[in-house]
Write a protein that holds these residues in place. Sequence first.
Motif, PDB file in Angstrom:
ATOM      1  N   THR A 150       6.413  -1.966  10.872  1.00 57.87           N
ATOM      2  CA  THR A 150       6.039  -3.185  11.518  1.00 57.87           C
ATOM      3  C   THR A 150       4.804  -3.657  11.301  1.00 57.87           C
ATOM      4  OG1 THR A 150       5.643  -1.564  13.470  1.00 57.87           O
ATOM      5  CG2 THR A 150       7.877  -2.566  13.181  1.00 57.87           C
ATOM      6  N   SER A 151       4.438  -4.903  11.513  1.00 55.40           N
ATOM      7  CA  SER A 151       3.026  -5.406  11.362  1.00 55.40           C
ATOM      8  C   SER A 151       2.461  -5.193  12.713  1.00 55.40           C
ATOM      9  CB  SER A 151       3.197  -6.940  11.180  1.00 55.40           C
ATOM     10  OG  SER A 151       1.694  -7.456  11.038  1.00 55.40           O
ATOM     11  N   PRO A 152       1.405  -4.285  12.679  1.00 54.07           N
ATOM     12  CA  PRO A 152       0.599  -4.290  13.908  1.00 54.07           C
ATOM     13  C   PRO A 152      -0.544  -5.387  14.333  1.00 54.07           C
ATOM     14  CG  PRO A 152      -0.324  -2.846  12.141  1.00 54.07           C
ATOM     15  CD  PRO A 152       0.701  -3.858  11.615  1.00 54.07           C
ATOM     16  N   PHE A 153      -0.350  -6.234  13.738  1.00 53.21           N
ATOM     17  CA  PHE A 153      -1.367  -7.581  14.034  1.00 53.21           C
ATOM     18  C   PHE A 153      -0.661  -8.684  14.910  1.00 53.21           C
ATOM     19  CE2 PHE A 153      -1.434  -6.325   9.528  1.00 53.21           C
ATOM     20  CZ  PHE A 153      -2.261  -5.387   9.751  1.00 53.21           C
ATOM     21  N   VAL A 168       2.324  -8.318   2.645  1.00 55.67           N
ATOM     22  CA  VAL A 168       2.214  -8.306   3.919  1.00 55.67           C
ATOM     23  C   VAL A 168       2.503  -9.643   4.704  1.00 55.67           C
ATOM     24  CG1 VAL A 168       0.203  -8.293   5.988  1.00 55.67           C
ATOM     25  CG2 VAL A 168       0.067  -6.997   3.963  1.00 55.67           C
ATOM     26  N   THR A 169       3.546  -9.586   5.671  1.00 56.00           N
ATOM     27  CA  THR A 169       4.095 -10.788   6.297  1.00 56.00           C
ATOM     28  C   THR A 169       4.009 -10.676   7.743  1.00 56.00           C
ATOM     29  OG1 THR A 169       6.293  -9.813   6.602  1.00 56.00           O
ATOM     30  CG2 THR A 169       5.833 -10.737   4.724  1.00 56.00           C
ATOM     31  N   THR A 170       4.095 -11.731   8.397  1.00 57.57           N
ATOM     32  CA  THR A 170       4.026 -12.047   9.699  1.00 57.57           C
ATOM     33  C   THR A 170       4.467 -10.648  10.666  1.00 57.57           C
ATOM     34  OG1 THR A 170       3.864 -14.082   9.946  1.00 57.57           O
ATOM     35  CG2 THR A 170       4.019 -13.127  11.917  1.00 57.57           C
ATOM     36  N   ASN A 171       5.624 -10.078  10.516  1.00 60.50           N
ATOM     37  CA  ASN A 171       6.455  -9.016  11.059  1.00 60.50           C
ATOM     38  C   ASN A 171       6.405  -8.031  10.171  1.00 60.50           C
ATOM     39  OD1 ASN A 171       7.241 -10.747  13.258  1.00 60.50           O
ATOM     40  ND2 ASN A 171       8.404 -11.692  11.976  1.00 60.50           N
ATOM     41  N   VAL A 172       6.422  -7.904   9.086  1.00 56.41           N
ATOM     42  CA  VAL A 172       6.716  -6.574   8.301  1.00 56.41           C
ATOM     43  C   VAL A 172       5.798  -6.443   7.235  1.00 56.41           C
ATOM     44  CG1 VAL A 172       8.445  -5.346   6.675  1.00 56.41           C
ATOM     45  CG2 VAL A 172       9.441  -6.710   8.371  1.00 56.41           C
ATOM     46  N   ILE A 173       5.204  -5.195   6.871  1.00 56.69           N
ATOM     47  CA  ILE A 173       4.305  -5.036   5.774  1.00 56.69           C
ATOM     48  C   ILE A 173       5.095  -4.010   4.806  1.00 56.69           C
ATOM     49  CG2 ILE A 173       2.140  -3.825   4.995  1.00 56.69           C
ATOM     50  CD1 ILE A 173       1.191  -5.102   7.971  1.00 56.69           C
ATOM     51  N   PHE A 174       5.054  -4.295   3.641  1.00 55.64           N
ATOM     52  CA  PHE A 174       5.727  -3.430   2.569  1.00 55.64           C
ATOM     53  C   PHE A 174       4.871  -2.372   1.821  1.00 55.64           C
ATOM     54  CE2 PHE A 174       8.322  -7.093   3.285  1.00 55.64           C
ATOM     55  CZ  PHE A 174       9.379  -6.564   3.542  1.00 55.64           C
ATOM     56  N   VAL A 175       5.064  -1.313   1.707  1.00 50.03           N
ATOM     57  CA  VAL A 175       4.205  -0.314   1.051  1.00 50.03           C
ATOM     58  C   VAL A 175       4.824   0.602  -0.018  1.00 50.03           C
ATOM     59  CG1 VAL A 175       2.616   1.560   1.691  1.00 50.03           C
ATOM     60  CG2 VAL A 175       3.237   0.035   3.472  1.00 50.03           C
ATOM     61  N   ARG A 176       4.112   1.004  -0.983  1.00 49.04           N
ATOM     62  CA  ARG A 176       4.298   2.035  -1.994  1.00 49.04           C
ATOM     63  C   ARG A 176       3.382   3.280  -1.706  1.00 49.04           C
ATOM     64  NH1 ARG A 176       4.723  -2.699  -5.512  1.00 49.04           N
ATOM     65  NH2 ARG A 176       6.947  -3.296  -5.923  1.00 49.04           N
ATOM     66  N   ALA A 220      -4.472  -2.954   6.619  1.00 47.68           N
ATOM     67  CA  ALA A 220      -3.973  -4.182   5.950  1.00 47.68           C
ATOM     68  C   ALA A 220      -4.698  -5.604   6.646  1.00 47.68           C
ATOM     69  CB  ALA A 220      -2.453  -4.047   5.726  1.00 47.68           C
ATOM     70  N   GLY A 221      -5.012  -5.398   7.772  1.00 39.44           N
ATOM     71  CA  GLY A 221      -5.561  -6.596   8.519  1.00 39.44           C
ATOM     72  C   GLY A 221      -6.176  -6.103   9.908  1.00 39.44           C
ATOM     73  N   ASP A 222      -6.173  -6.714  10.809  1.00 41.05           N
ATOM     74  CA  ASP A 222      -6.982  -6.133  12.198  1.00 41.05           C
ATOM     75  C   ASP A 222      -5.960  -5.771  13.177  1.00 41.05           C
ATOM     76  OD1 ASP A 222      -9.582  -6.875  11.246  1.00 41.05           O
ATOM     77  OD2 ASP A 222      -9.363  -8.816  11.626  1.00 41.05           O
ATOM     78  N   PRO A 223      -5.519  -4.408  12.917  1.00 45.37           N
ATOM     79  CA  PRO A 223      -4.483  -3.956  13.853  1.00 45.37           C
ATOM     80  C   PRO A 223      -4.927  -4.059  15.262  1.00 45.37           C
ATOM     81  CG  PRO A 223      -5.649  -2.150  12.934  1.00 45.37           C
ATOM     82  CD  PRO A 223      -6.051  -3.284  12.193  1.00 45.37           C
ATOM     83  N   LYS A 224      -3.864  -4.295  16.107  1.00 43.78           N
ATOM     84  CA  LYS A 224      -4.225  -4.453  17.654  1.00 43.78           C
ATOM     85  C   LYS A 224      -3.213  -2.938  18.325  1.00 43.78           C
ATOM     86  CE  LYS A 224      -5.136  -9.112  17.895  1.00 43.78           C
ATOM     87  NZ  LYS A 224      -5.299  -9.517  16.599  1.00 43.78           N
ATOM     88  N   PHE A 225      -2.582  -2.519  17.548  1.00 44.88           N
ATOM     89  CA  PHE A 225      -1.626  -1.287  18.017  1.00 44.88           C
ATOM     90  C   PHE A 225      -1.222  -0.631  16.848  1.00 44.88           C
ATOM     91  CE2 PHE A 225       0.350  -5.466  18.371  1.00 44.88           C
ATOM     92  CZ  PHE A 225       1.588  -5.152  17.599  1.00 44.88           C
ATOM     93  N   PRO A 226      -0.787   0.554  16.906  1.00 45.31           N
ATOM     94  CA  PRO A 226      -0.025   1.379  15.775  1.00 45.31           C
ATOM     95  C   PRO A 226       1.393   0.518  15.277  1.00 45.31           C
ATOM     96  CG  PRO A 226      -0.376   2.738  17.715  1.00 45.31           C
ATOM     97  CD  PRO A 226      -0.776   1.165  18.279  1.00 45.31           C
TER      98      PRO A 226
END
Length: 142
Positions: free
Chosen positions: A139-142, A111-119, A76-82
Amino acid sequence: MNEDIPLAPEAVKKFFMNLPFSKFLGLTLDRLGNGKATMLMPYQKKLIGDPKTGVIHGGVVTTLLDSCCGAAVMTAGDPKFPTATIDLRIDYMRPAEPECVIVAEAKCYRVTTNVIFVRATAQDGTKAIPVATATGAFTSPF
C-alpha cells in the motif's frame, strides 16, 4: 501518527528497528532511502529450521524480505504512515549457508497513487545465486 507530517528516513528506520519481531530476528537497516533498502539478519541458532543442517527457516527469510521491501516503500516518497503488504511472492533458490549473515536488498520499481511495486533479493555472500528473491505490492503510505 499525524498524517499531515511526512516521516523522515530516521523515523522510518526507528519504526522498523523497534518492531518486536525485528528485534527478535536481530534485523538491522544498513542503507535506506530513495525507494531502496538494505537489511541484514545475523545467523542465530534460534532461527534454524533444520537442526541436522543448521539452515535458517524459510519463514525467517520471508520476514526479512517483507520487512526490507516495506522499508524501501516507505522511502519512495514522503510517507505519512506505515505501509502494508498487499501481495508478496518469494522464490527460494537455495538454502542459506549456516553461520552466514543474510543480506536483503529491496528496490521500488513502480510507484502509483495506491500501490508500490518492489523487487528484492536475499543473499548470504557465498554464491552468485541468491538465497531467495521476492516481488511484492504494498500500500502507498503517501
